[in-house]
Design an enzyme around this catalytic site. Structure first.
Site, PDB file in Angstrom:
ATOM      1  N   ARG A  42       0.931  -0.447   0.001  1.00 45.30           N
ATOM      2  CA  ARG A  42       0.268   0.140   0.368  1.00 45.30           C
ATOM      3  C   ARG A  42       0.615   1.417  -0.221  1.00 45.30           C
ATOM      4  NH1 ARG A  42      -3.339  -1.653   5.007  1.00 45.30           N
ATOM      5  NH2 ARG A  42      -1.403  -2.463   5.529  1.00 45.30           N
ATOM      6  N   LYS A 102       2.179   2.228   7.610  1.00 45.14           N
ATOM      7  CA  LYS A 102       2.356   0.554   8.685  1.00 45.14           C
ATOM      8  C   LYS A 102       3.770   1.815   9.407  1.00 45.14           C
ATOM      9  CE  LYS A 102       1.250  -2.196   9.509  1.00 45.14           C
ATOM     10  NZ  LYS A 102      -0.292  -3.306  10.455  1.00 45.14           N
ATOM     11  N   TYR A 121      -0.510   4.024  10.850  1.00 42.63           N
ATOM     12  CA  TYR A 121      -0.888   3.216  11.903  1.00 42.63           C
ATOM     13  C   TYR A 121       0.848   2.396  12.832  1.00 42.63           C
ATOM     14  CZ  TYR A 121      -5.457   2.062   9.069  1.00 42.63           C
ATOM     15  OH  TYR A 121      -5.972   1.778   8.449  1.00 42.63           O
ATOM     16  N   HIS A 123      -0.144   1.011  16.154  1.00 39.88           N
ATOM     17  CA  HIS A 123      -0.434   0.415  16.937  1.00 39.88           C
ATOM     18  C   HIS A 123       0.901  -0.813  18.509  1.00 39.88           C
ATOM     19  CE1 HIS A 123      -3.169  -1.435  14.600  1.00 39.88           C
ATOM     20  NE2 HIS A 123      -2.075  -1.060  14.200  1.00 39.88           N
ATOM     21  N   GLU A 145      -5.270   4.722  14.311  1.00 35.57           N
ATOM     22  CA  GLU A 145      -6.342   2.915  14.887  1.00 35.57           C
ATOM     23  C   GLU A 145      -6.443   3.880  16.539  1.00 35.57           C
ATOM     24  OE1 GLU A 145      -1.301   2.366  16.932  1.00 35.57           O
ATOM     25  OE2 GLU A 145      -2.351   3.031  14.982  1.00 35.57           O
ATOM     26  N   SER A 161     -10.193  -2.610   8.316  1.00 32.07           N
ATOM     27  CA  SER A 161     -10.574  -3.758   8.954  1.00 32.07           C
ATOM     28  C   SER A 161     -11.760  -4.937   8.290  1.00 32.07           C
ATOM     29  CB  SER A 161     -11.747  -3.142  10.259  1.00 32.07           C
ATOM     30  OG  SER A 161     -10.969  -2.631  11.279  1.00 32.07           O
ATOM     31  N   ASP A 297      -1.395  -7.078  14.923  1.00 30.04           N
ATOM     32  CA  ASP A 297      -1.020  -6.264  15.237  1.00 30.04           C
ATOM     33  C   ASP A 297      -0.981  -5.825  16.664  1.00 30.04           C
ATOM     34  OD1 ASP A 297      -0.791  -6.043  12.445  1.00 30.04           O
ATOM     35  OD2 ASP A 297      -2.571  -4.972  11.972  1.00 30.04           O
ATOM     36  N   ALA A 326       0.108  -9.809   9.757  1.00 33.41           N
ATOM     37  CA  ALA A 326       0.170  -8.484   9.667  1.00 33.41           C
ATOM     38  C   ALA A 326      -0.091  -7.491   9.681  1.00 33.41           C
ATOM     39  CB  ALA A 326       1.413  -8.116  11.552  1.00 33.41           C
TER      40      ALA A 326
END
Length: 395
Positions: A42, A102, A121, A123, A145, A161, A297, A326
């Site tokens: 991505r 990510k 993101y 996490h 998130e 999601s 994640d 992940a």
């Protein structure tokens, strides 16, 4: 006098000019690095998004081939007015705000600068090394998130999601095939042969999307959650081949012996996922069954889970296959990139136009995305996970 012939006082003029100055956009240099996590295809900004930011006066620097695997080549970004840089180092060096998909991984830690805004993101609760690296960086870390609206919805987590929930079933169906090491089950069954049974743990966005797709493929589906209002809602909207179940260790154990595919879809925003299936409970599953942990994640909701990659997606524990990739949406980067940027772009614009402090003052949902700010942990679940001092962002 104004156009309607009314006298405008000096005070009104000063107030008006002051508001104009206050609302004037700042200029922010935005960097789009190429994702380097395993098989993360991505990209965090489309050429269309770059064009809109540039129209607002914000220079955009994109790493060479950052969007190529999502279907966006360098020429598309150049046509939008963006600048292409040859290396990831150059992108981090020039940018005031880094927009990613990510979390940064180890080679990126040293590239992040003090006061640099990193919007992605993160996490954190599942990554101690990352957490401490970002504290040391003194950067402003805003996590997709944990951006949370007043109704408790997570606008930047929802699109991925949705993708992850549907992909969990698509991948689960594939890895139930015998050449992939599975039982050799067709998830839908055929006339005269029962379909596979799918147990979905968690009735949120991931779980409901997984249940919908599994039901649409003809599986026998059970979706479990601890919220009775949510279960009532799901029982009303789900197809007839989806049953709801209150989630408890006893009820899960009762379901496992007849289950072929388990989807772990539990989320506690910003915190580590609870273990709903322990290693001891694996004995209730039949050999060759598959568990897909979408919560990986956030540390995973199966005790036996550990992160895997699209290159090497599964492993076996006690005869039970585990799929714990992940970044599941990275397998469908064109769809995922468009879905993600549809959600993130308004926030990117706000951060660029106003700066992170003003943008977060004006938007409480965005402020909840602030996890680590200039070396201080500003999100309670992250502080609690690692025993760190929590410092409310208001201070």
């Amino acid at each position: 006098m104004n156009k309607k012939g009314k006298t405008i006082t000096l005070y009104q003029k000063i107030t008006y000019l002051s508001s104009c100055l206050t609302q004037k956009s700042i200029i922010m240099i935005i960097g789009i690095p190429k994702e380097i996590k395993n098989n993360e295809n991505r990209v965090s900004l489309t050429p269309g998004g770059a064009k809109e930011l540039i129209k607002r006066g914000h220079p955009v620097y994109v790493q060479h081939n950052a969007g190529i695997n999502s279907g966006f080549d360098d020429e598309a970004y150049i046509a939008a007015g963006a600048n292409i840089l040859s290396t990831i180092e150059k992108v981090y060096e020039i940018a005031e705000m880094i927009v990613k998909v990510k979390e940064p991984i180890e080679p990126e830690y040293k590239l992040i600068k003090p006061n640099q805004v990193v919007f992605t993101y993160f996490h954190f609760a599942s990554e101690k090394e990352l957490t401490y690296a970002m504290i040391d960086s003194k950067a402003v870390c805003i996590a997709y998130e944990t951006v949370e609206k007043e109704d408790r919805s997570l606008p930047l987590l929802i699109p991925m999601s949705e993708v992850a929930g549907r992909m969990a079933i698509q991948e689960g169906a594939r890895f139930l095939e015998r050449p992939q090491g599975g039982k050799g089950l067709l998830i839908s069954g055929v006339p005269g042969v029962k379909p596979a049974k799918v147990l979905v743990l968690g009735g949120g966005v991931v779980g409901s999307n997984a249940a919908f797709l599994a039901a649409g493929m003809g599986a026998d589906v059970v979706i479990a959650d601890i919220s009775l209002p949510r279960l009532r809602y799901l029982s009303e909207i789900m197809p007839h081949n989806v049953k709801t179940l209150y989630s408890s260790p006893h009820n899960i154990e009762e379901e496992l012996p007849t289950t072929d595919l388990v989807i772990g879809a539990v989320l506690i925003p910003g915190a580590k996922a609870p273990h709903l299936i322990t290693r001891e409970m694996l004995k209730y599953l039949r050999k060759g069954s598959l568990m897909v942990d979408v919560a990986i994640d956030q540390g995973g909701c199966f005790e036996t889970s550990h992160p895997t990659t699209h290159t090497d997606p599964q492993y076996v524990v006690d005869g039970i296959a585990h799929y714990c990739v992940a970044n599941i949406p990275g397998a469908v980067p064109y769809t995922s990139t468009l879905a993600l940027t549809n959600a993130t772009f308004p926030y990117v614009v706000a951060l660029a136009n106003k700066g992170w402090e003003q943008a977060c003052k004006e938007d409480k949902s965005l402020a909840k995305g602030l996890n680590i700010v200039k070396g201080k942990v500003t999100y309670p679940a992250v502080a609690e996970t690692f025993g760190l001092k929590y410092e409310p962002i208001e201070l």
